[in-house]
Motif scaffolding. Structure first.
Motif, PDB file in Angstrom:
ATOM      1  N   MET A  29     -28.586 -29.732 -51.155  1.00  0.00           N
ATOM      2  CA  MET A  29     -29.122 -28.487 -50.577  1.00  0.00           C
ATOM      3  C   MET A  29     -28.322 -28.090 -49.337  1.00  0.00           C
ATOM      4  O   MET A  29     -28.198 -26.919 -48.996  1.00  0.00           O
ATOM      5  CB  MET A  29     -30.595 -28.724 -50.198  1.00  0.00           C
ATOM      6  CG  MET A  29     -31.339 -27.541 -49.685  1.00  0.00           C
ATOM      7  SD  MET A  29     -31.641 -26.341 -50.988  1.00  0.00           S
ATOM      8  CE  MET A  29     -33.127 -27.053 -51.691  1.00  0.00           C
ATOM      9  N   HIS A  30     -27.756 -29.071 -48.682  1.00  0.00           N
ATOM     10  CA  HIS A  30     -27.028 -28.825 -47.422  1.00  0.00           C
ATOM     11  C   HIS A  30     -25.519 -28.748 -47.628  1.00  0.00           C
ATOM     12  O   HIS A  30     -24.836 -28.074 -46.869  1.00  0.00           O
ATOM     13  CB  HIS A  30     -27.362 -29.920 -46.406  1.00  0.00           C
ATOM     14  CG  HIS A  30     -28.804 -29.939 -46.018  1.00  0.00           C
ATOM     15  ND1 HIS A  30     -29.264 -29.564 -44.782  1.00  0.00           N
ATOM     16  CD2 HIS A  30     -29.904 -30.238 -46.756  1.00  0.00           C
ATOM     17  CE1 HIS A  30     -30.581 -29.638 -44.763  1.00  0.00           C
ATOM     18  NE2 HIS A  30     -30.993 -30.049 -45.952  1.00  0.00           N
ATOM     19  N   TYR A  31     -25.022 -29.453 -48.629  1.00  0.00           N
ATOM     20  CA  TYR A  31     -23.559 -29.587 -48.703  1.00  0.00           C
ATOM     21  C   TYR A  31     -22.953 -29.141 -50.029  1.00  0.00           C
ATOM     22  O   TYR A  31     -21.755 -29.313 -50.252  1.00  0.00           O
ATOM     23  CB  TYR A  31     -23.174 -31.062 -48.430  1.00  0.00           C
ATOM     24  CG  TYR A  31     -23.716 -31.600 -47.114  1.00  0.00           C
ATOM     25  CD1 TYR A  31     -24.643 -32.641 -47.078  1.00  0.00           C
ATOM     26  CD2 TYR A  31     -23.331 -31.035 -45.896  1.00  0.00           C
ATOM     27  CE1 TYR A  31     -25.157 -33.127 -45.878  1.00  0.00           C
ATOM     28  CE2 TYR A  31     -23.839 -31.500 -44.691  1.00  0.00           C
ATOM     29  CZ  TYR A  31     -24.754 -32.542 -44.686  1.00  0.00           C
ATOM     30  OH  TYR A  31     -25.266 -33.021 -43.490  1.00  0.00           O
ATOM     31  N   GLY A  32     -23.748 -28.562 -50.936  1.00  0.00           N
ATOM     32  CA  GLY A  32     -23.195 -28.045 -52.189  1.00  0.00           C
ATOM     33  C   GLY A  32     -22.714 -29.128 -53.139  1.00  0.00           C
ATOM     34  O   GLY A  32     -21.866 -28.883 -53.984  1.00  0.00           O
ATOM     35  N   THR A 159     -18.579 -27.419 -59.846  1.00  0.00           N
ATOM     36  CA  THR A 159     -19.262 -27.868 -58.638  1.00  0.00           C
ATOM     37  C   THR A 159     -20.143 -26.754 -58.088  1.00  0.00           C
ATOM     38  O   THR A 159     -19.653 -25.636 -57.905  1.00  0.00           O
ATOM     39  CB  THR A 159     -18.205 -28.235 -57.575  1.00  0.00           C
ATOM     40  OG1 THR A 159     -17.152 -28.984 -58.186  1.00  0.00           O
ATOM     41  CG2 THR A 159     -18.818 -28.973 -56.407  1.00  0.00           C
ATOM     42  N   THR A 160     -21.381 -27.084 -57.773  1.00  0.00           N
ATOM     43  CA  THR A 160     -22.303 -26.014 -57.308  1.00  0.00           C
ATOM     44  C   THR A 160     -21.740 -25.314 -56.078  1.00  0.00           C
ATOM     45  O   THR A 160     -21.736 -24.091 -55.999  1.00  0.00           O
ATOM     46  CB  THR A 160     -23.692 -26.606 -56.984  1.00  0.00           C
ATOM     47  OG1 THR A 160     -23.524 -27.677 -56.041  1.00  0.00           O
ATOM     48  CG2 THR A 160     -24.380 -27.134 -58.226  1.00  0.00           C
ATOM     49  N   GLY A 161     -21.178 -26.093 -55.131  1.00  0.00           N
ATOM     50  CA  GLY A 161     -20.686 -25.493 -53.887  1.00  0.00           C
ATOM     51  C   GLY A 161     -19.581 -24.473 -54.097  1.00  0.00           C
ATOM     52  O   GLY A 161     -19.385 -23.573 -53.278  1.00  0.00           O
ATOM     53  N   LEU A 162     -18.869 -24.574 -55.215  1.00  0.00           N
ATOM     54  CA  LEU A 162     -17.782 -23.619 -55.482  1.00  0.00           C
ATOM     55  C   LEU A 162     -18.319 -22.203 -55.643  1.00  0.00           C
ATOM     56  O   LEU A 162     -17.610 -21.222 -55.439  1.00  0.00           O
ATOM     57  CB  LEU A 162     -17.068 -23.993 -56.791  1.00  0.00           C
ATOM     58  CG  LEU A 162     -16.015 -25.101 -56.771  1.00  0.00           C
ATOM     59  CD1 LEU A 162     -15.578 -25.423 -58.190  1.00  0.00           C
ATOM     60  CD2 LEU A 162     -14.809 -24.683 -55.946  1.00  0.00           C
ATOM     61  N   TYR A 163     -19.585 -22.086 -56.036  1.00  0.00           N
ATOM     62  CA  TYR A 163     -20.113 -20.775 -56.415  1.00  0.00           C
ATOM     63  C   TYR A 163     -20.478 -19.901 -55.227  1.00  0.00           C
ATOM     64  O   TYR A 163     -20.812 -18.738 -55.390  1.00  0.00           O
ATOM     65  CB  TYR A 163     -21.237 -20.940 -57.448  1.00  0.00           C
ATOM     66  CG  TYR A 163     -20.625 -21.400 -58.746  1.00  0.00           C
ATOM     67  CD1 TYR A 163     -20.276 -22.736 -58.939  1.00  0.00           C
ATOM     68  CD2 TYR A 163     -20.259 -20.491 -59.730  1.00  0.00           C
ATOM     69  CE1 TYR A 163     -19.620 -23.148 -60.080  1.00  0.00           C
ATOM     70  CE2 TYR A 163     -19.616 -20.906 -60.880  1.00  0.00           C
ATOM     71  CZ  TYR A 163     -19.289 -22.229 -61.046  1.00  0.00           C
ATOM     72  OH  TYR A 163     -18.621 -22.647 -62.161  1.00  0.00           O
ATOM     73  N   VAL A 164     -20.341 -20.440 -54.014  1.00  0.00           N
ATOM     74  CA  VAL A 164     -20.430 -19.573 -52.833  1.00  0.00           C
ATOM     75  C   VAL A 164     -19.261 -18.590 -52.876  1.00  0.00           C
ATOM     76  O   VAL A 164     -19.430 -17.393 -52.658  1.00  0.00           O
ATOM     77  CB  VAL A 164     -20.405 -20.415 -51.538  1.00  0.00           C
ATOM     78  CG1 VAL A 164     -20.314 -19.511 -50.319  1.00  0.00           C
ATOM     79  CG2 VAL A 164     -21.621 -21.318 -51.460  1.00  0.00           C
ATOM     80  N   ASN A 165     -18.092 -19.105 -53.241  1.00  0.00           N
ATOM     81  CA  ASN A 165     -16.913 -18.229 -53.374  1.00  0.00           C
ATOM     82  C   ASN A 165     -17.152 -17.190 -54.468  1.00  0.00           C
ATOM     83  O   ASN A 165     -16.871 -16.000 -54.315  1.00  0.00           O
ATOM     84  CB  ASN A 165     -15.699 -19.112 -53.716  1.00  0.00           C
ATOM     85  CG  ASN A 165     -14.427 -18.320 -54.012  1.00  0.00           C
ATOM     86  OD1 ASN A 165     -14.024 -18.218 -55.161  1.00  0.00           O
ATOM     87  ND2 ASN A 165     -13.822 -17.744 -52.981  1.00  0.00           N
ATOM     88  N   SER A 166     -17.731 -17.649 -55.585  1.00  0.00           N
ATOM     89  CA  SER A 166     -18.015 -16.737 -56.700  1.00  0.00           C
ATOM     90  C   SER A 166     -19.000 -15.653 -56.276  1.00  0.00           C
ATOM     91  O   SER A 166     -18.841 -14.471 -56.622  1.00  0.00           O
ATOM     92  CB  SER A 166     -18.604 -17.530 -57.882  1.00  0.00           C
ATOM     93  OG  SER A 166     -17.653 -18.425 -58.408  1.00  0.00           O
ATOM     94  N   MET A 167     -20.019 -16.064 -55.504  1.00  0.00           N
ATOM     95  CA  MET A 167     -21.031 -15.087 -55.079  1.00  0.00           C
ATOM     96  C   MET A 167     -20.386 -14.055 -54.141  1.00  0.00           C
ATOM     97  O   MET A 167     -20.582 -12.848 -54.288  1.00  0.00           O
ATOM     98  CB  MET A 167     -22.176 -15.802 -54.359  1.00  0.00           C
ATOM     99  CG  MET A 167     -23.347 -14.904 -54.028  1.00  0.00           C
ATOM    100  SD  MET A 167     -24.452 -15.626 -52.798  1.00  0.00           S
ATOM    101  CE  MET A 167     -23.505 -15.341 -51.306  1.00  0.00           C
ATOM    102  N   LEU A 168     -19.582 -14.533 -53.184  1.00  0.00           N
ATOM    103  CA  LEU A 168     -18.933 -13.603 -52.240  1.00  0.00           C
ATOM    104  C   LEU A 168     -18.096 -12.574 -52.991  1.00  0.00           C
ATOM    105  O   LEU A 168     -18.168 -11.371 -52.727  1.00  0.00           O
ATOM    106  CB  LEU A 168     -18.040 -14.392 -51.280  1.00  0.00           C
ATOM    107  CG  LEU A 168     -18.754 -15.185 -50.185  1.00  0.00           C
ATOM    108  CD1 LEU A 168     -17.779 -16.139 -49.508  1.00  0.00           C
ATOM    109  CD2 LEU A 168     -19.390 -14.241 -49.162  1.00  0.00           C
ATOM    110  N   ALA A 169     -17.336 -13.049 -53.969  1.00  0.00           N
ATOM    111  CA  ALA A 169     -16.448 -12.143 -54.709  1.00  0.00           C
ATOM    112  C   ALA A 169     -17.243 -11.161 -55.554  1.00  0.00           C
ATOM    113  O   ALA A 169     -17.015  -9.946 -55.529  1.00  0.00           O
ATOM    114  CB  ALA A 169     -15.497 -12.962 -55.586  1.00  0.00           C
TER     115      ALA A 169
END
Ligand SMILES: Cc1[nH+]cc(COP(=O)(O)O)c(CN[C@@H](CCC(=O)O)C(=O)O)c1O
Length: 306
Positions: A29-32, A159-169
């Motif tokens: 939850m904290h570190y993806g 990796t779940t944390g990678l999808y922050v980049n996907s969401m931003l884009a």
């Protein structure tokens, strides 16, 4: 809108939807620090079947490796759990989401003794970008956000944390009136979509970025390559594609478990080819849907019946 009911498998137990909760101080939850799969089960003429489950399971275990995650469940256990979740939720077709993540023990970047928790959920999910998108194609925009480089994080691990980049884009594209983004890699060449691989058609030949372009090794990408080659198309599957080549392409389309085969009709407000679904795209999209709905008996080994 998620269905608020049903059964989810968590760490070996079947739990009710509302009880499928995790501690707020869970590491992921904290570190993806989670890895996941996106898989479709289709309501085929031979019954409900998960498409290319074995390959998704391979990638699931492989995605855990760079993070030293120990998935303490065997292929057989995860397969039975997935089949059972589909059965218990009475799903004829489904989108299946296996997940493994560092859970609750201590906080700090190092996962320390945090357990690797594993879950499998399934729910109905129609066309990822809408039914109309499948027929008429979508407007996309090249994002100002670049994809992570494979030298910075293993882009071949889901990796779940990678999808922050996907969401931003993706959200940047949608704020600008497009429906989805195309993301360039650190070198400025085409990588993929936020949740899809991308194909370019030029003079009846297909091109798709190679794995060294910081993309996910897509299973639908592999399926499309196979279907195209079976139909006599030349496929260049290890190329670098520049941004300019997008605008001059005859056809473009996304591939993915959720996106299936989605035509791209505009990039950066520039019309692509015939301005809709291109003929090669339509041929491969039809072949894909005939295959996954078992209107052909090709590739029977790709189907795990529920
Ligand atoms: C970054 C990315 N690239 C390519 C793909 C296509 O891979 P494959 O499904 O193996 O053909 C996906 C799947 N994206 C999953 C998650 C979508 C989501 O919104 O979450 C999916 O399609 O299920 C990606 O997330």
């Amino acid at each position: 809108e998620m269905e608020e009911d049903g059964t989810i498998w968590m760490n070996g137990e079947y739990v009710d939807w509302e009880d499928a909760t995790v501690h707020v101080l869970s590491h992921a939850m904290h570190y993806g620090t989670g890895i996941f799969e996106g898989v479709r089960a289709y309501d085929t003429e031979e019954g409900t079947a998960i498409f290319r489950w074995e390959e998704h399971l391979d990638r699931f275990y492989n995605s855990a490796k760079p993070y030293d995650m120990e998935i303490d469940f065997s292929r057989e256990e995860l397969t039975e759990a997935t089949l059972e979740v589909i059965r218990r939720n009475d799903l004829d077709s489904a989108y299946v989401r296996p997940l493994a993540y560092y859970g609750y023990d201590s906080l700090g970047v190092s996962p320390g003794d945090c357990p690797t928790d594993v879950s499998v959920a399934a729910w109905p999910w129609g066309a990822y970008l809408g039914q109309e998108a499948l027929e008429n194609g979508i407007k996309v925009e090249v994002s100002s956000w670049r994809k992570h480089a494979s030298s910075q994080i293993p882009t071949n691990a889901k990796t779940t944390g990678l999808y922050v980049n996907s969401m931003l884009a993706g959200e940047e594209a949608r704020r600008h009136g497009a429906e989805e983004a195309i993301v360039l890699n650190k070198e400025g060449n085409v990588a993929e979509g936020p949740g899809e691989n991308i194909f370019l058609v030029r003079d009846d030949e297909l091109y798709t970025p190679g794995l060294s372009e910081s993309i996910l090794d897509g299973i639908t990408r592999d399926t499309v390559i196979t279907l195209a080659e079976e139909r006599g198309y030349e496929v260049h599957d290890n190329v670098s594609i520049s941004r300019g080549e997008l605008h001059t392409a005859d056809e473009l389309f996304f591939s993915g478990s959720a996106a299936e085969v989605t035509p791209i009709r505009q990039v950066d407000n520039i019309e692509i080819g015939n301005g809709g679904r291109g003929p090669v795209t339509e041929e491969l999209q039809t072949a894909f849907f005939d295959l996954v709905n078992r209107r052909t008996d090709d590739h029977e080994e790709w189907f795990t019946y529920v």
